[in-house]
Design an enzyme around this catalytic site. Structure first.
Site, PDB file in Angstrom:
ATOM      1  N   ARG A 103      68.354  20.185  41.990  1.00  0.00           N
ATOM      2  CA  ARG A 103      67.873  18.991  42.693  1.00  0.00           C
ATOM      3  C   ARG A 103      67.836  17.766  41.786  1.00  0.00           C
ATOM      4  O   ARG A 103      68.210  16.673  42.194  1.00  0.00           O
ATOM      5  CB  ARG A 103      66.490  19.263  43.297  1.00  0.00           C
ATOM      6  CG  ARG A 103      65.839  18.071  44.000  1.00  0.00           C
ATOM      7  CD  ARG A 103      66.794  17.260  44.862  1.00  0.00           C
ATOM      8  NE  ARG A 103      67.535  18.074  45.829  1.00  0.00           N
ATOM      9  CZ  ARG A 103      68.629  17.659  46.445  1.00  0.00           C
ATOM     10  NH1 ARG A 103      69.132  16.455  46.203  1.00  0.00           N
ATOM     11  NH2 ARG A 103      69.239  18.438  47.304  1.00  0.00           N
ATOM     12  N   LYS A 138      66.700  -6.265  39.960  1.00  0.00           N
ATOM     13  CA  LYS A 138      66.052  -5.565  41.069  1.00  0.00           C
ATOM     14  C   LYS A 138      66.443  -4.089  41.018  1.00  0.00           C
ATOM     15  O   LYS A 138      67.267  -3.597  41.791  1.00  0.00           O
ATOM     16  CB  LYS A 138      66.443  -6.201  42.400  1.00  0.00           C
ATOM     17  CG  LYS A 138      65.962  -7.642  42.535  1.00  0.00           C
ATOM     18  CD  LYS A 138      66.445  -8.277  43.811  1.00  0.00           C
ATOM     19  CE  LYS A 138      65.996  -9.734  43.899  1.00  0.00           C
ATOM     20  NZ  LYS A 138      66.518 -10.418  45.107  1.00  0.00           N
ATOM     21  N   LYS A 170      64.250 -20.264  37.180  1.00  0.00           N
ATOM     22  CA  LYS A 170      64.296 -20.088  38.625  1.00  0.00           C
ATOM     23  C   LYS A 170      63.432 -21.141  39.322  1.00  0.00           C
ATOM     24  O   LYS A 170      62.816 -21.993  38.678  1.00  0.00           O
ATOM     25  CB  LYS A 170      63.858 -18.671  38.990  1.00  0.00           C
ATOM     26  CG  LYS A 170      64.833 -17.609  38.453  1.00  0.00           C
ATOM     27  CD  LYS A 170      64.401 -16.205  38.782  1.00  0.00           C
ATOM     28  CE  LYS A 170      64.518 -15.894  40.258  1.00  0.00           C
ATOM     29  NZ  LYS A 170      65.919 -15.898  40.723  1.00  0.00           N
ATOM     30  N   GLU A 200      68.748 -21.938  38.103  1.00  0.00           N
ATOM     31  CA  GLU A 200      68.934 -21.748  39.539  1.00  0.00           C
ATOM     32  C   GLU A 200      68.688 -23.065  40.272  1.00  0.00           C
ATOM     33  O   GLU A 200      67.680 -23.729  40.030  1.00  0.00           O
ATOM     34  CB  GLU A 200      67.961 -20.694  40.048  1.00  0.00           C
ATOM     35  CG  GLU A 200      67.983 -20.493  41.560  1.00  0.00           C
ATOM     36  CD  GLU A 200      66.895 -19.527  42.004  1.00  0.00           C
ATOM     37  OE1 GLU A 200      67.001 -18.336  41.655  1.00  0.00           O
ATOM     38  OE2 GLU A 200      65.946 -19.963  42.673  1.00  0.00           O
ATOM     39  N   ASP A 221      71.821 -20.824  44.693  1.00  0.00           N
ATOM     40  CA  ASP A 221      71.029 -19.868  45.463  1.00  0.00           C
ATOM     41  C   ASP A 221      71.063 -20.163  46.956  1.00  0.00           C
ATOM     42  O   ASP A 221      70.710 -21.259  47.401  1.00  0.00           O
ATOM     43  CB  ASP A 221      69.584 -19.894  44.966  1.00  0.00           C
ATOM     44  CG  ASP A 221      68.732 -18.815  45.615  1.00  0.00           C
ATOM     45  OD1 ASP A 221      69.201 -17.654  45.677  1.00  0.00           O
ATOM     46  OD2 ASP A 221      67.618 -19.121  46.057  1.00  0.00           O
TER      47      ASP A 221
END
Length: 284
Positions: A103, A138, A170, A200, A221
């Site tokens: 597994r 992410k 950002k 960004e 973006d």
């Protein structure tokens, strides 16, 4: 692009942790009760759907950490594309060891092959352009190194591995700093000359401001293909251009055709479907 394997030194702690989680406090109760200690067997990893393989070294380690005498034979390498029924690898050894590690091996192999497959779908979608596909941060906590490896196996490229790789200013950084110009000024005052800087922007007005003092790369973006094309024209090669936001197999081609250098997508690591791979019994 040549796919370099990750050293076992990086992989072993991940596989050990997964095995310890699965073995718990008493080991594999089912296998130890049903399978004799000296029975040997052979199983084959087989693809059950079309996809791209990644994670074979982790699968190998799942078996050899349980039992170093197990033999793991690779038939197609990481980065290879497979069709239903294709044999990916064969594992031979004590049946107890094979079933105990099964597994964990399948979890890593299916998950990472799913990421490689998702990445390859985007790479194929933009193959007629010069754009590259990149991942993001992410990722599953603790699995970033191997998930980003799987992106490379699918033909993609890696964005930052962590916050210390490079600067990425950002929207929230800009909001707190007060402007693009002020955020960039603070960055230039703070980081070394070898640190790359990306900013960004979410509008052409912000891009105009950035172009007064260009950095290494600009992240466009959630812009439409039309606006993205205008942005690329404004940049005119002075910065690397990257598009992000809702990048899918359907939207990627049009955005890539707008002329950007990179398309970054978070879903290829955080939401890629597992590739269906089975561990099948071999008679005899």
């Amino acid at each position: 692009m040549t796919l370099a394997a990750l050293p076992d030194l990086i992989l072993e702690p991940l596989v050990k942790a997964a095995l310890l989680e699965d073995l718990g406090r008493a080991g594999d109760l089912t296998t130890d009760a049903v399978i004799g200690a000296e029975i040997h067997h052979t199983f084959v990893f087989a693809a059950r759907e079309t996809g791209t393989v990644a994670g074979l070294d982790l699968a190998r380690l799942a078996f050899t950490l349980v039992d170093p005498s197990v033999t793991f034979t690779v038939h197609v390498p990481d980065g290879a594309r497979v069709e239903p029924g294709d044999r990916i690898a064969t594992v031979e050894g004590r049946a107890r060891s094979l079933l105990t590690a099964e597994r964990v091996a399948l979890n890593f192999l299916g998950h990472l092959s799913g990421i490689a497959t998702a990445t390859a779908s985007l790479v194929d979608a933009v193959a007629h352009t010069h754009a590259r596909i990149a991942c993001t941060r992410k990722t599953t906590p603790g699995l970033r190194a191997v998930e980003k490896y799987a992106v490379r196996a699918g033909g993609g490229f890696n964005h930052r591995f962590g916050l210390d790789d490079a600067v990425l200013v950002k929207d929230n950084h800009i909001a707190v700093a007060g402007s693009v110009t002020e955020a960039v000024r603070r960055v230039r005052d703070a980081v070394g000359h070898l640190v790359s800087i990306e900013v960004e922007v979410d509008s052409l007005e912000q891009l105009e401001e950035l172009l007064l003092d260009p950095v290494d790369a600009v992240l466009l973006d959630n812009m439409s293909p039309e606006t993205t094309g205008k942005a690329v024209a404004m940049v005119a090669g002075r910065m690397v251009t990257e598009a992000s936001g809702r990048i899918t197999v359907d939207t990627a081609p049009t955005l890539a055709e707008a002329g950007v250098d990179l398309l970054s997508a978070g879903w290829i690591t955080h939401s890629a479907p597992v590739l269906d791979i089975g561990l099948d019994h071999v008679d005899g």
